[in-house]
Enzyme design. Sequence first.
Site, PDB file in Angstrom:
ATOM      1  N   ASP A  16     -14.125 -41.623  43.456  1.00 22.50           N
ATOM      2  CA  ASP A  16     -15.145 -42.091  44.388  1.00 22.50           C
ATOM      3  C   ASP A  16     -15.685 -40.785  44.927  1.00 22.50           C
ATOM      4  O   ASP A  16     -15.007 -40.112  45.714  1.00 22.50           O
ATOM      5  CB  ASP A  16     -14.537 -42.930  45.514  1.00 22.50           C
ATOM      6  CG  ASP A  16     -15.619 -43.429  46.465  1.00 22.50           C
ATOM      7  OD1 ASP A  16     -16.498 -42.624  46.828  1.00 22.50           O
ATOM      8  OD2 ASP A  16     -15.588 -44.613  46.836  1.00 22.50           O
ATOM      9  N   HIS A  17     -16.861 -40.380  44.497  1.00 24.12           N
ATOM     10  CA  HIS A  17     -17.249 -38.993  44.759  1.00 24.12           C
ATOM     11  C   HIS A  17     -17.456 -38.698  46.247  1.00 24.12           C
ATOM     12  O   HIS A  17     -17.484 -37.545  46.648  1.00 24.12           O
ATOM     13  CB  HIS A  17     -18.455 -38.577  43.907  1.00 24.12           C
ATOM     14  CG  HIS A  17     -19.777 -39.077  44.386  1.00 24.12           C
ATOM     15  ND1 HIS A  17     -20.161 -40.382  44.241  1.00 24.12           N
ATOM     16  CD2 HIS A  17     -20.809 -38.456  44.994  1.00 24.12           C
ATOM     17  CE1 HIS A  17     -21.378 -40.525  44.744  1.00 24.12           C
ATOM     18  NE2 HIS A  17     -21.805 -39.366  45.210  1.00 24.12           N
ATOM     19  N   HIS A  56     -17.981 -46.216  48.574  1.00 24.28           N
ATOM     20  CA  HIS A  56     -18.227 -45.018  49.384  1.00 24.28           C
ATOM     21  C   HIS A  56     -18.057 -45.269  50.891  1.00 24.28           C
ATOM     22  O   HIS A  56     -17.356 -44.540  51.584  1.00 24.28           O
ATOM     23  CB  HIS A  56     -19.645 -44.478  49.129  1.00 24.28           C
ATOM     24  CG  HIS A  56     -19.939 -44.213  47.681  1.00 24.28           C
ATOM     25  ND1 HIS A  56     -18.966 -43.787  46.802  1.00 24.28           N
ATOM     26  CD2 HIS A  56     -21.085 -44.293  46.955  1.00 24.28           C
ATOM     27  CE1 HIS A  56     -19.519 -43.630  45.608  1.00 24.28           C
ATOM     28  NE2 HIS A  56     -20.794 -43.932  45.665  1.00 24.28           N
TER      29      HIS A  56
HETATM   30  C1  BG6 Z   1     -23.622 -43.562  43.471  1.00 19.67           C
HETATM   31  C2  BG6 Z   1     -24.497 -44.790  43.432  1.00 19.67           C
HETATM   32  O1  BG6 Z   1     -22.283 -43.934  43.415  1.00 19.67           O
HETATM   33  O2  BG6 Z   1     -23.880 -42.838  44.650  1.00 19.67           O
HETATM   34  C3  BG6 Z   1     -25.960 -44.406  43.553  1.00 19.67           C
HETATM   35  O3  BG6 Z   1     -24.284 -45.483  42.214  1.00 19.67           O
HETATM   36  C4  BG6 Z   1     -26.177 -43.528  44.750  1.00 19.67           C
HETATM   37  O4  BG6 Z   1     -26.782 -45.554  43.613  1.00 19.67           O
HETATM   38  C5  BG6 Z   1     -25.189 -42.378  44.770  1.00 19.67           C
HETATM   39  O5  BG6 Z   1     -27.500 -43.036  44.686  1.00 19.67           O
HETATM   40  C6  BG6 Z   1     -25.307 -41.558  46.044  1.00 19.67           C
HETATM   41  O6  BG6 Z   1     -24.570 -40.382  45.917  1.00 19.67           O
HETATM   42  P1  BG6 Z   1     -24.977 -39.116  46.763  1.00 19.67           P
HETATM   43  O7  BG6 Z   1     -23.895 -38.126  46.496  1.00 19.67           O
HETATM   44  O8  BG6 Z   1     -26.322 -38.681  46.303  1.00 19.67           O
HETATM   45  O9  BG6 Z   1     -25.014 -39.567  48.197  1.00 19.67           O
END
Ligand code: BG6
Length: 486
Positions: free
Chosen positions: A180-181, A243
């Site tokens: 989950d980044h 997230h």
């Molecule tokens: C991803 C979603 O997990 O996270 C995307 O699938 C979203 O829809 C993205 O745009 C957002 O990541 P970050 O790091 O740009 O906030």
Amino acid sequence: PLTNNTIIVVLGASGDLAKKKTFPALFGLFKNDGLPKGIKIIGYARTKMDQDEFHKRATSYLKNKNDDPKFETYVNDFKSISSYHNGGYEDDESFQKLNSELEKIEANYKGEEVNRVFYLALPPTVFIPVAEHLKRNCYSKKGVNRIIVEKPFGKDLQSYRELVTKLKAQWTEDETFRIDHYLGKEMVKNILVLRFANMALSSSWDRNSISNVQITFKEPFGTEGRGGYFDEFGIIRDVLQNHLLQVLSILTMESPVSFSAEDIRDEKVKVLRAIAPVERKDTLLGQYVAANGKPGYLDDDTVPKNSNCPTFAATTLWINNPRWEGVPFILKAGKALNEAKVEARIQFKDVTRGIFKDIARNELVIRIQPSEAVYLKLNVKKPGFGMGAFASEMDLTYKRRFEDMHIPEAYESLILDALKGDHSNFVRDDELDVAWKIFTPILHWIEGKGTGNDLPKIHRYPYGSRGPEKLDEFINGYGFKRINAG
Ligand code: BG6
């Protein structure tokens, strides 16, 4: 630098995720000496392409942010440690060939142990067959094997459980790294320190002092180009259930016994288990329509014309434990809004009446992006002869405070953790199980699997706006008071 010999295989190497996130992160680590010395990277995908074409793609998103004169040299060195191998996702033969390729590379390490890390940047349809084939055909008996996987992990509780059962039949929990980044983001990691290393905060971190909490995700662009994927999943599965819920769990968990992965994740699971499934009355849904010269969600050719898929959702969660009972946690996320912003806003209760009337509440804001910051809205005396108070800010904006500090990209930090075998910032199986329990009933309702014909209302909102008109009323209903800092 790490010392373990490692080969990383990026499966789905011709896809968007690999191009935009995985390869740039690997490059960032490589450039800063963060990868093991003898690292080799193999890109694997179905697309037929030669090494040159692969290198062009894999490096197309690399940016020379600080105009480093050695940038080109790094790019060329990066190309020299990476190569492309094409093959299918569903047949043994392809994976046997991949294994021969791995053995060939391993022969250069002169009998030393070599780890294999398989990074699955793949669509969910091939995820299980690939995991099975890798185990059967490419599992090293000499080194450590690891598999890194990306969401979506299922669509609801049942499909998640089916998926996890199949994955677990092949790969142990210890070998599995579920990304989950958001857990790799600097300000998300910072929450643990803010909460548990500051007495001033930890002593007021509960229902006695806190009125409400909002965790907000705003993006100024729509689903452009991703409509096909998005329509099947919707904003709740795309952002809230993973997230934002991760951020919530770190904001609300009890202090872990140690920084070990299991101690941290035990506490996260415990607090998640105290959250009741989201109720219909605590939900506000929206979908963007064309405005300001931008197309609406339904104008996307990859989206069915009658789609009711929410591109915006606000849901309020309640934690039934002694620390948090009665405090609303409002999770809200939307595409095609007026700005890019992700933050957690902790609003404290009113001070007791008495000497002050209409005094603003304190608010602690943790801005995750853009421009990382922590700021606290605080009342101070208006300078001068009187005793008037006004709301001001104690502002810790990272760019100003830590001018030269390098903040790693989320994916860099997570890949490094996976190479070290550190699970702290990866999602454990039982965490996901509870996360699905919380959101499955509301998702089923939205998708018409609920009882009766009472489908939810999807409020239309213009592209580029703050979201559905009803939003303020929704949030205010949970006791939120807007504060205008002077
Ligand atoms: C991803 C979603 O997990 O996270 C995307 O699938 C979203 O829809 C993205 O745009 C957002 O990541 P970050 O790091 O740009 O906030």
